[in-house]
Scaffold this active site. Sequence first.
Site, PDB file in Angstrom:
ATOM      1  N   ARG A 169       0.822  -1.210   0.000  1.00  0.00           N
ATOM      2  CA  ARG A 169       0.000   0.000   0.000  1.00  0.00           C
ATOM      3  C   ARG A 169       0.858   1.263   0.000  1.00  0.00           C
ATOM      4  O   ARG A 169       0.492   2.272  -0.607  1.00  0.00           O
ATOM      5  CB  ARG A 169      -0.907  -0.005   1.239  1.00  0.00           C
ATOM      6  N   ARG A 198      -5.316  -4.035   4.640  1.00  0.00           N
ATOM      7  CA  ARG A 198      -5.261  -2.884   3.744  1.00  0.00           C
ATOM      8  C   ARG A 198      -3.823  -2.529   3.399  1.00  0.00           C
ATOM      9  O   ARG A 198      -3.512  -2.173   2.258  1.00  0.00           O
ATOM     10  CB  ARG A 198      -5.952  -1.660   4.368  1.00  0.00           C
ATOM     11  N   CYS A 199      -2.926  -2.640   4.365  1.00  0.00           N
ATOM     12  CA  CYS A 199      -1.515  -2.327   4.118  1.00  0.00           C
ATOM     13  C   CYS A 199      -0.903  -3.224   3.044  1.00  0.00           C
ATOM     14  O   CYS A 199       0.006  -2.815   2.334  1.00  0.00           O
ATOM     15  CB  CYS A 199      -0.696  -2.497   5.401  1.00  0.00           C
ATOM     16  N   MET A 200      -1.405  -4.450   2.935  1.00  0.00           N
ATOM     17  CA  MET A 200      -0.766  -5.442   2.081  1.00  0.00           C
ATOM     18  C   MET A 200      -1.244  -5.402   0.633  1.00  0.00           C
ATOM     19  O   MET A 200      -0.802  -6.213  -0.178  1.00  0.00           O
ATOM     20  CB  MET A 200      -1.008  -6.843   2.667  1.00  0.00           C
ATOM     21  N   ASN A 216      -7.246  -1.617  10.304  1.00  0.00           N
ATOM     22  CA  ASN A 216      -6.649  -1.726   8.969  1.00  0.00           C
ATOM     23  C   ASN A 216      -7.439  -2.732   8.141  1.00  0.00           C
ATOM     24  O   ASN A 216      -6.998  -3.841   7.854  1.00  0.00           O
ATOM     25  CB  ASN A 216      -5.181  -2.137   9.086  1.00  0.00           C
TER      26      ASN A 216
END
Length: 406
Positions: free
Chosen positions: A160, A395-397, A350
């Site tokens: 992300r 979400r970060c990934m 997240n």
Amino acid sequence: MGRGIYNYSEIGKLNKALLHRPGAELEALTPDTLKKMLFEDIPFLKVSKREHDDFAKLLKDNGVQVMYYADEAAKALSDPGVRREFFNDLFDLSKITSQGMREALEEYLMAMEPKDMVEKVISGIKRAEISTGKVTSLMDLIEGEDNYISEPMPNLYMTRDPGACVGEGINIHHMHFEARHREALILKYIYKYSPDFAKDGDQIWYDLSDSFSIEGGDVMVLSRDVVAVGISMRTTILGAENFARNLLLRSGFKKVLAIDLPKYGVFSHLDTVFTMVDYDKFTIDPMIEGPLPAYEMTLSGKGELQFRDMKDSLNKILAKELKLPAVDMIRCGGSDVLVSQREQWNDASNTLAIAPGVVVTIDRNYVTNELLARHGLDVKTISLSELSRGRGGPRCMVCPVDRDDI
């Protein structure tokens, strides 16, 4: 080719996403390098790969075309001339000043197949792997820190952050920490040269050569008119301004909301404390409820950026901008302070929306997951016992590349 970059929401059905399957770069972590590499602990690579594969399978089973960093970068760097251009940029960012060392590294990497070369660049290049043959600098004699000439990129599976697809364009971010600058460089070459990533006409709103940091965890596409950007420990005021100016001048977006976050603790990015999960629903860390400062950036009639303090609660601002009577702010961990703190540490906020009201979360945050389900959301859980050591969640990934309109 089909549609390239197309992303006008946080919640439209996710059609195409860029991921990075973790590799040998995780095994370059040591207790001495954890802080510099932004990790809390050393993940077990075998389990990390399995967790990532399970995550990718969940996405694929829900109609998402998964693209991988190494595959797209290999396509982008298939031409020898482009590879040499990439090496020059990579060596500059790696602060390799010895001409003899640069020549030896180029020869070493050019001998590999493109995908093997990309994976080697990501996993790091050790001094012992390279023989310069001649001494043109002290760099040719002195072993660098941790014996790496070009350091590994263990954070890359948090795809992300290096970039954000916004509308029909992309940010290639100037990352806050030097350890992550080269991640954005790889993305830039994917954008420029991979035949399957972007299409002709897809624009670039921000470039890693910009002087001010901004990261993808702070960028949220709320609607076709409005983008939010967090002012955080990793996204600067001037980074947010430059992004807003470029976006508003050259796209159909009307407004950028700047949300000012606390600059300590778990508040590394906006999406660590706040995400959109449905047309009128958001997750939120209870610690940031209340008077969270928000500011409006728009263009004047002369095309100049103008600013306004919005002076209202976040839920009222969001309802107004989304043209809704109200929005539902779902508190992670509910009303129990201890539960909230524990689950926020494990990235309960997240949350990745893969369609309106359909979200991917971490299984261990069971209190928050039950709350989401009670609010009518379809919650799909994954286990991230090892990957969460890199301080990030679903979400970060994921770097969303293509979403349906809503």
